[in-house]
Scaffold this active site. Structure first.
Site, PDB file in Angstrom:
ATOM      1  N   GLY A  12       7.556 -13.614   1.136  1.00 55.60           N
ATOM      2  CA  GLY A  12       6.817 -13.748   2.392  1.00 55.60           C
ATOM      3  C   GLY A  12       6.873 -15.122   3.025  1.00 55.60           C
ATOM      4  O   GLY A  12       5.907 -15.538   3.677  1.00 55.60           O
ATOM      5  N   ASN A  14       8.716 -15.944   5.582  1.00 52.91           N
ATOM      6  CA  ASN A  14       8.674 -15.726   7.037  1.00 52.91           C
ATOM      7  C   ASN A  14       7.264 -15.381   7.496  1.00 52.91           C
ATOM      8  O   ASN A  14       6.827 -15.831   8.558  1.00 52.91           O
ATOM      9  CB  ASN A  14       9.666 -14.633   7.451  1.00 52.91           C
ATOM     10  CG  ASN A  14      11.060 -15.185   7.632  1.00 52.91           C
ATOM     11  OD1 ASN A  14      11.325 -15.900   8.585  1.00 52.91           O
ATOM     12  ND2 ASN A  14      11.934 -14.894   6.680  1.00 52.91           N
ATOM     13  N   ARG A  62       9.787   9.674   2.211  1.00 55.59           N
ATOM     14  CA  ARG A  62       9.841   8.603   3.218  1.00 55.59           C
ATOM     15  C   ARG A  62       8.879   8.911   4.370  1.00 55.59           C
ATOM     16  O   ARG A  62       8.168   8.039   4.855  1.00 55.59           O
ATOM     17  CB  ARG A  62      11.284   8.475   3.737  1.00 55.59           C
ATOM     18  CG  ARG A  62      11.536   7.158   4.441  1.00 55.59           C
ATOM     19  CD  ARG A  62      12.984   6.999   4.834  1.00 55.59           C
ATOM     20  NE  ARG A  62      13.913   6.907   3.721  1.00 55.59           N
ATOM     21  CZ  ARG A  62      14.033   5.860   2.907  1.00 55.59           C
ATOM     22  NH1 ARG A  62      13.284   4.804   3.070  1.00 55.59           N
ATOM     23  NH2 ARG A  62      14.905   5.870   1.932  1.00 55.59           N
ATOM     24  N   ARG A  88      12.242  -1.603   2.634  1.00 55.88           N
ATOM     25  CA  ARG A  88      12.259  -0.137   2.716  1.00 55.88           C
ATOM     26  C   ARG A  88      12.876   0.254   4.046  1.00 55.88           C
ATOM     27  O   ARG A  88      12.565  -0.354   5.075  1.00 55.88           O
ATOM     28  CB  ARG A  88      10.833   0.431   2.709  1.00 55.88           C
ATOM     29  CG  ARG A  88      10.077   0.247   1.454  1.00 55.88           C
ATOM     30  CD  ARG A  88      10.370   1.296   0.425  1.00 55.88           C
ATOM     31  NE  ARG A  88      10.158   2.671   0.868  1.00 55.88           N
ATOM     32  CZ  ARG A  88      10.656   3.720   0.231  1.00 55.88           C
ATOM     33  NH1 ARG A  88      11.410   3.567  -0.824  1.00 55.88           N
ATOM     34  NH2 ARG A  88      10.401   4.938   0.668  1.00 55.88           N
ATOM     35  N   LEU A  90      12.856   2.430   7.134  1.00 58.10           N
ATOM     36  CA  LEU A  90      11.822   3.236   7.799  1.00 58.10           C
ATOM     37  C   LEU A  90      12.439   4.500   8.397  1.00 58.10           C
ATOM     38  O   LEU A  90      13.609   4.496   8.789  1.00 58.10           O
ATOM     39  CB  LEU A  90      11.145   2.399   8.888  1.00 58.10           C
ATOM     40  CG  LEU A  90      10.329   1.220   8.335  1.00 58.10           C
ATOM     41  CD1 LEU A  90      10.043   0.194   9.427  1.00 58.10           C
ATOM     42  CD2 LEU A  90       9.031   1.706   7.696  1.00 58.10           C
ATOM     43  N   ASN A 104      12.221  -7.121  13.525  1.00 53.59           N
ATOM     44  CA  ASN A 104      12.675  -7.489  12.191  1.00 53.59           C
ATOM     45  C   ASN A 104      13.455  -8.790  12.272  1.00 53.59           C
ATOM     46  O   ASN A 104      14.027  -9.106  13.312  1.00 53.59           O
ATOM     47  CB  ASN A 104      13.586  -6.373  11.652  1.00 53.59           C
ATOM     48  CG  ASN A 104      14.112  -6.676  10.255  1.00 53.59           C
ATOM     49  OD1 ASN A 104      13.363  -7.133   9.384  1.00 53.59           O
ATOM     50  ND2 ASN A 104      15.390  -6.425  10.024  1.00 53.59           N
ATOM     51  N   HIS A 106      16.673 -10.748  10.381  1.00 53.84           N
ATOM     52  CA  HIS A 106      17.805 -10.490   9.497  1.00 53.84           C
ATOM     53  C   HIS A 106      18.612 -11.787   9.371  1.00 53.84           C
ATOM     54  O   HIS A 106      18.854 -12.461  10.373  1.00 53.84           O
ATOM     55  CB  HIS A 106      18.666  -9.366  10.077  1.00 53.84           C
ATOM     56  CG  HIS A 106      19.806  -8.985   9.193  1.00 53.84           C
ATOM     57  ND1 HIS A 106      19.635  -8.227   8.046  1.00 53.84           N
ATOM     58  CD2 HIS A 106      21.127  -9.285   9.247  1.00 53.84           C
ATOM     59  CE1 HIS A 106      20.801  -8.071   7.453  1.00 53.84           C
ATOM     60  NE2 HIS A 106      21.720  -8.703   8.157  1.00 53.84           N
ATOM     61  N   SER A 133      18.889 -13.550  13.039  1.00 55.45           N
ATOM     62  CA  SER A 133      18.619 -12.781  14.260  1.00 55.45           C
ATOM     63  C   SER A 133      17.262 -12.099  14.151  1.00 55.45           C
ATOM     64  O   SER A 133      16.914 -11.570  13.104  1.00 55.45           O
ATOM     65  CB  SER A 133      19.663 -11.673  14.453  1.00 55.45           C
ATOM     66  OG  SER A 133      20.978 -12.170  14.358  1.00 55.45           O
ATOM     67  N   ASP A 142      19.524  -2.334  10.977  1.00 52.15           N
ATOM     68  CA  ASP A 142      19.910  -3.650  11.523  1.00 52.15           C
ATOM     69  C   ASP A 142      20.707  -3.543  12.826  1.00 52.15           C
ATOM     70  O   ASP A 142      21.538  -4.397  13.125  1.00 52.15           O
ATOM     71  CB  ASP A 142      20.714  -4.456  10.493  1.00 52.15           C
ATOM     72  CG  ASP A 142      19.917  -4.750   9.231  1.00 52.15           C
ATOM     73  OD1 ASP A 142      18.677  -4.860   9.321  1.00 52.15           O
ATOM     74  OD2 ASP A 142      20.533  -4.868   8.145  1.00 52.15           O
TER      75      ASP A 142
HETATM   76  C1  GRF Z   1      14.710 -13.244   4.850  1.00 48.47           C
HETATM   77  O1  GRF Z   1      15.955 -13.841   4.617  1.00 48.47           O
HETATM   78  C2  GRF Z   1      14.817 -12.240   5.960  1.00 48.47           C
HETATM   79  O2  GRF Z   1      15.746 -12.578   6.943  1.00 48.47           O
HETATM   80  C3  GRF Z   1      15.262 -11.000   5.237  1.00 48.47           C
HETATM   81  O3  GRF Z   1      14.594 -11.025   4.011  1.00 48.47           O
HETATM   82  C4  GRF Z   1      14.281 -12.373   3.672  1.00 48.47           C
HETATM   83  C5  GRF Z   1      12.798 -12.413   3.466  1.00 48.47           C
HETATM   84  O4  GRF Z   1      12.367 -13.657   2.977  1.00 48.47           O
HETATM   85  N1  GRF Z   1      14.989  -9.824   6.025  1.00 48.47           N
HETATM   86  P1  GRF Z   1      10.822 -13.995   2.949  1.00 48.47           P
HETATM   87  O5  GRF Z   1      10.145 -12.898   2.113  1.00 48.47           O
HETATM   88  O6  GRF Z   1      10.313 -13.999   4.352  1.00 48.47           O
HETATM   89  O7  GRF Z   1      10.720 -15.315   2.286  1.00 48.47           O
END
Ligand code: GRF
Length: 197
Positions: A12, A14, A62, A88, A90, A104, A106, A133, A142
Protein backbone atom coordinates in the site's frame (compact mmCIF):
# COMPACT_ATOMS: atom_id res chain seq x y z
CA UNK A 1 -15.00 16.92 -1.74
CA UNK A 2 -15.23 13.50 -3.37
CA UNK A 3 -15.41 10.36 -1.28
CA UNK A 4 -12.82 7.81 -2.33
CA UNK A 5 -12.54 4.09 -1.67
CA UNK A 6 -9.16 2.40 -2.17
CA UNK A 7 -8.69 -1.31 -2.85
CA UNK A 8 -5.35 -2.85 -1.89
CA UNK A 9 -3.83 -6.31 -1.65
CA UNK A 10 -0.30 -5.52 -0.50
CA UNK A 11 2.05 -3.02 1.13
CA UNK A 12 0.00 0.00 0.00
CA UNK A 13 2.72 2.54 -0.70
CA UNK A 14 0.54 4.17 -3.36
CA UNK A 15 -2.28 4.30 -0.83
CA UNK A 16 0.21 6.03 1.46
CA UNK A 17 0.86 8.64 -1.23
CA UNK A 18 -2.88 9.20 -1.73
CA UNK A 19 -3.32 9.61 2.03
CA UNK A 20 -0.38 12.02 2.31
CA UNK A 21 -1.78 14.21 -0.47
CA UNK A 22 -5.40 14.34 0.63
CA UNK A 23 -5.18 17.22 3.11
CA UNK A 24 -4.57 19.60 0.22
CA UNK A 25 -6.72 17.76 -2.31
CA UNK A 26 -10.40 17.69 -3.29
CA UNK A 27 -10.94 14.10 -2.11
CA UNK A 28 -11.20 12.16 1.13
CA UNK A 29 -10.45 8.48 1.47
CA UNK A 30 -13.37 7.12 3.46
CA UNK A 31 -12.70 3.40 3.18
CA UNK A 32 -9.83 1.05 2.39
CA UNK A 33 -10.73 -2.52 1.47
CA UNK A 34 -8.37 -5.44 1.07
CA UNK A 35 -8.98 -8.99 -0.06
CA UNK A 36 -5.87 -9.98 1.91
CA UNK A 37 -5.86 -10.04 5.69
CA UNK A 38 -2.79 -8.33 7.15
CA UNK A 39 -2.05 -6.35 3.95
CA UNK A 40 0.31 -3.48 4.74
CA UNK A 41 -2.13 -1.02 3.22
CA UNK A 42 -4.67 -1.76 5.96
CA UNK A 43 -2.23 -0.70 8.67
CA UNK A 44 -1.37 2.51 6.80
CA UNK A 45 -5.05 3.37 6.54
CA UNK A 46 -5.75 2.56 10.18
CA UNK A 47 -2.79 4.74 11.23
CA UNK A 48 -4.39 7.61 9.33
CA UNK A 49 -7.73 7.02 11.03
CA UNK A 50 -9.38 5.67 7.87
CA UNK A 51 -11.95 2.85 8.09
CA UNK A 52 -10.69 -0.49 6.83
CA UNK A 53 -12.33 -3.72 5.88
CA UNK A 54 -11.13 -7.15 4.76
CA UNK A 55 -13.33 -8.91 2.22
CA UNK A 56 -11.79 -12.33 1.57
CA UNK A 57 -12.30 -13.69 -1.93
CA UNK A 58 -11.79 -17.37 -1.10
CA UNK A 59 -14.83 -19.58 -1.60
CA UNK A 60 -16.69 -16.94 -3.59
CA UNK A 61 -17.24 -16.58 -7.31
CA UNK A 62 -15.79 -13.45 -8.89
CA UNK A 63 -19.31 -12.09 -9.27
CA UNK A 64 -20.17 -12.75 -5.61
CA UNK A 65 -16.97 -11.11 -4.42
CA UNK A 66 -17.47 -8.09 -6.66
CA UNK A 67 -21.11 -7.73 -5.59
CA UNK A 68 -19.95 -7.58 -1.98
CA UNK A 69 -17.35 -4.96 -2.90
CA UNK A 70 -19.91 -2.92 -4.78
CA UNK A 71 -22.48 -2.99 -1.96
CA UNK A 72 -19.86 -2.05 0.63
CA UNK A 73 -18.44 0.83 -1.42
CA UNK A 74 -21.89 2.25 -2.14
CA UNK A 75 -22.97 1.92 1.51
CA UNK A 76 -19.93 4.03 2.44
CA UNK A 77 -20.95 6.69 -0.08
CA UNK A 78 -17.85 6.13 -2.20
CA UNK A 79 -17.84 8.13 -5.45
CA UNK A 80 -14.43 7.19 -6.85
CA UNK A 81 -12.64 3.86 -6.47
CA UNK A 82 -8.84 3.67 -6.69
CA UNK A 83 -7.08 0.37 -7.23
CA UNK A 84 -3.68 0.53 -5.56
CA UNK A 85 -1.88 -2.77 -5.93
CA UNK A 86 -5.18 -4.66 -5.90
CA UNK A 87 -4.30 -8.10 -7.19
CA UNK A 88 -7.72 -9.33 -8.27
CA UNK A 89 -9.21 -9.06 -11.71
CA UNK A 90 -12.59 -7.36 -11.41
CA UNK A 91 -15.62 -8.66 -13.26
CA UNK A 92 -16.85 -6.90 -16.39
CA UNK A 93 -20.03 -5.98 -14.50
CA UNK A 94 -18.11 -4.22 -11.75
CA UNK A 95 -15.93 -2.34 -14.24
CA UNK A 96 -18.99 -1.23 -16.19
CA UNK A 97 -20.94 -0.23 -13.06
CA UNK A 98 -18.07 2.05 -11.98
CA UNK A 99 -17.02 3.23 -15.45
CA UNK A 100 -15.37 6.62 -15.27
CA UNK A 101 -15.21 6.37 -11.48
CA UNK A 102 -12.70 3.52 -11.21
CA UNK A 103 -8.99 4.12 -11.73
CA UNK A 104 -5.81 2.08 -11.46
CA UNK A 105 -2.08 2.66 -11.42
CA UNK A 106 0.16 0.40 -13.48
CA UNK A 107 3.99 0.44 -13.45
CA UNK A 108 4.58 0.78 -17.19
CA UNK A 109 4.02 3.21 -20.02
CA UNK A 110 0.70 1.70 -21.13
CA UNK A 111 -0.30 0.34 -23.58
CA UNK A 112 3.15 -1.27 -23.36
CA UNK A 113 3.75 -4.00 -20.78
CA UNK A 114 0.30 -4.78 -19.46
CA UNK A 115 0.00 -7.54 -16.87
CA UNK A 116 2.61 -8.81 -14.43
CA UNK A 117 6.46 -9.08 -14.31
CA UNK A 118 6.56 -5.66 -15.91
CA UNK A 119 10.06 -4.57 -14.91
CA UNK A 120 11.62 -7.93 -15.81
CA UNK A 121 10.05 -7.76 -19.27
CA UNK A 122 11.08 -4.12 -19.79
CA UNK A 123 14.71 -5.04 -19.00
CA UNK A 124 14.63 -8.21 -21.13
CA UNK A 125 13.43 -6.12 -24.07
CA UNK A 126 16.31 -3.65 -23.67
CA UNK A 127 14.06 -0.62 -23.26
CA UNK A 128 15.77 2.66 -22.38
CA UNK A 129 12.64 4.17 -20.87
CA UNK A 130 9.85 2.96 -18.64
CA UNK A 131 7.34 4.65 -16.36
CA UNK A 132 3.92 4.55 -14.79
CA UNK A 133 0.36 5.13 -15.96
CA UNK A 134 -2.91 5.96 -14.24
CA UNK A 135 -5.90 4.86 -16.29
CA UNK A 136 -9.65 4.40 -16.14
CA UNK A 137 -10.50 0.75 -15.64
CA UNK A 138 -12.46 -1.05 -18.36
CA UNK A 139 -13.36 -4.75 -18.55
CA UNK A 140 -10.08 -5.60 -20.38
CA UNK A 141 -6.95 -5.89 -18.20
CA UNK A 142 -4.80 -2.70 -18.07
CA UNK A 143 -6.51 -1.51 -21.24
CA UNK A 144 -8.54 1.54 -20.17
CA UNK A 145 -7.85 5.09 -21.35
CA UNK A 146 -4.80 6.70 -19.81
CA UNK A 147 -5.31 9.78 -17.62
CA UNK A 148 -1.67 10.53 -16.83
CA UNK A 149 1.78 9.06 -17.38
CA UNK A 150 5.28 9.71 -16.13
CA UNK A 151 8.46 8.25 -17.55
CA UNK A 152 11.77 7.30 -15.99
CA UNK A 153 15.03 6.26 -17.64
CA UNK A 154 16.18 2.65 -17.60
CA UNK A 155 19.86 2.60 -16.63
CA UNK A 156 22.36 0.09 -18.02
CA UNK A 157 22.72 -2.79 -15.57
CA UNK A 158 19.43 -2.04 -13.81
CA UNK A 159 17.94 -4.87 -11.78
CA UNK A 160 14.15 -5.31 -11.78
CA UNK A 161 14.19 -4.10 -8.17
CA UNK A 162 16.17 -0.93 -8.98
CA UNK A 163 13.86 -0.12 -11.89
CA UNK A 164 10.76 -0.87 -9.78
CA UNK A 165 11.97 1.54 -7.10
CA UNK A 166 12.60 4.30 -9.67
CA UNK A 167 9.13 3.78 -11.17
CA UNK A 168 7.49 3.59 -7.75
CA UNK A 169 8.88 7.01 -6.81
CA UNK A 170 7.07 8.58 -9.77
CA UNK A 171 3.94 6.51 -9.09
CA UNK A 172 3.70 8.24 -5.72
CA UNK A 173 3.59 11.65 -7.41
CA UNK A 174 1.47 10.61 -10.37
CA UNK A 175 -1.40 8.87 -8.57
CA UNK A 176 -2.45 11.78 -6.32
CA UNK A 177 -2.21 14.17 -9.30
CA UNK A 178 -4.40 11.94 -11.48
CA UNK A 179 -6.93 11.36 -8.70
CA UNK A 180 -7.16 15.11 -8.21
CA UNK A 181 -8.09 15.55 -11.90
CA UNK A 182 -10.84 12.92 -11.59
CA UNK A 183 -12.10 14.31 -8.28
CA UNK A 184 -12.32 17.81 -9.78
CA UNK A 185 -14.17 16.44 -12.84
CA UNK A 186 -11.38 17.79 -15.02
CA UNK A 187 -11.14 14.48 -16.84
CA UNK A 188 -13.87 12.00 -17.61
CA UNK A 189 -14.25 8.84 -19.62
CA UNK A 190 -16.18 9.28 -22.82
CA UNK A 191 -16.50 6.80 -25.70
CA UNK A 192 -13.48 4.88 -24.44
CA UNK A 193 -11.27 7.96 -24.18
CA UNK A 194 -10.02 10.08 -21.30
CA UNK A 195 -11.46 13.47 -22.16
CA UNK A 196 -10.08 16.58 -20.46
CA UNK A 197 -12.68 19.25 -19.83
C1 GRF B 1 2.60 -0.63 -7.84
O1 GRF B 1 3.77 -0.80 -8.58
C2 GRF B 1 1.43 -0.41 -8.76
O2 GRF B 1 1.76 0.27 -9.93
C3 GRF B 1 1.01 -1.82 -9.09
O3 GRF B 1 1.20 -2.55 -7.91
C4 GRF B 1 2.20 -1.92 -7.12
C5 GRF B 1 1.57 -1.64 -5.79
O4 GRF B 1 2.49 -1.15 -4.86
N1 GRF B 1 -0.34 -1.84 -9.58
P1 GRF B 1 1.98 -0.54 -3.49
O5 GRF B 1 1.15 -1.64 -2.81
O6 GRF B 1 1.15 0.66 -3.79
O7 GRF B 1 3.20 -0.23 -2.72
Amino acid sequence: MKKVGVLVSGRGSNLGALIAAQDKAPYRIVLVISNVEGAGGLARAADAGISTLVIPHKGKTREEFDAELDTTLRAAGVEIVCLAGFMRILSDGFARAWEGKLINIHPSLLPAYKGTRVHERVLEAGETQSGASVHFVVPKLDAGPVIAQASVPVHPGDSPEALAARVLAVEHRLYPAALRLVAEDKVRMEKGLAVFV
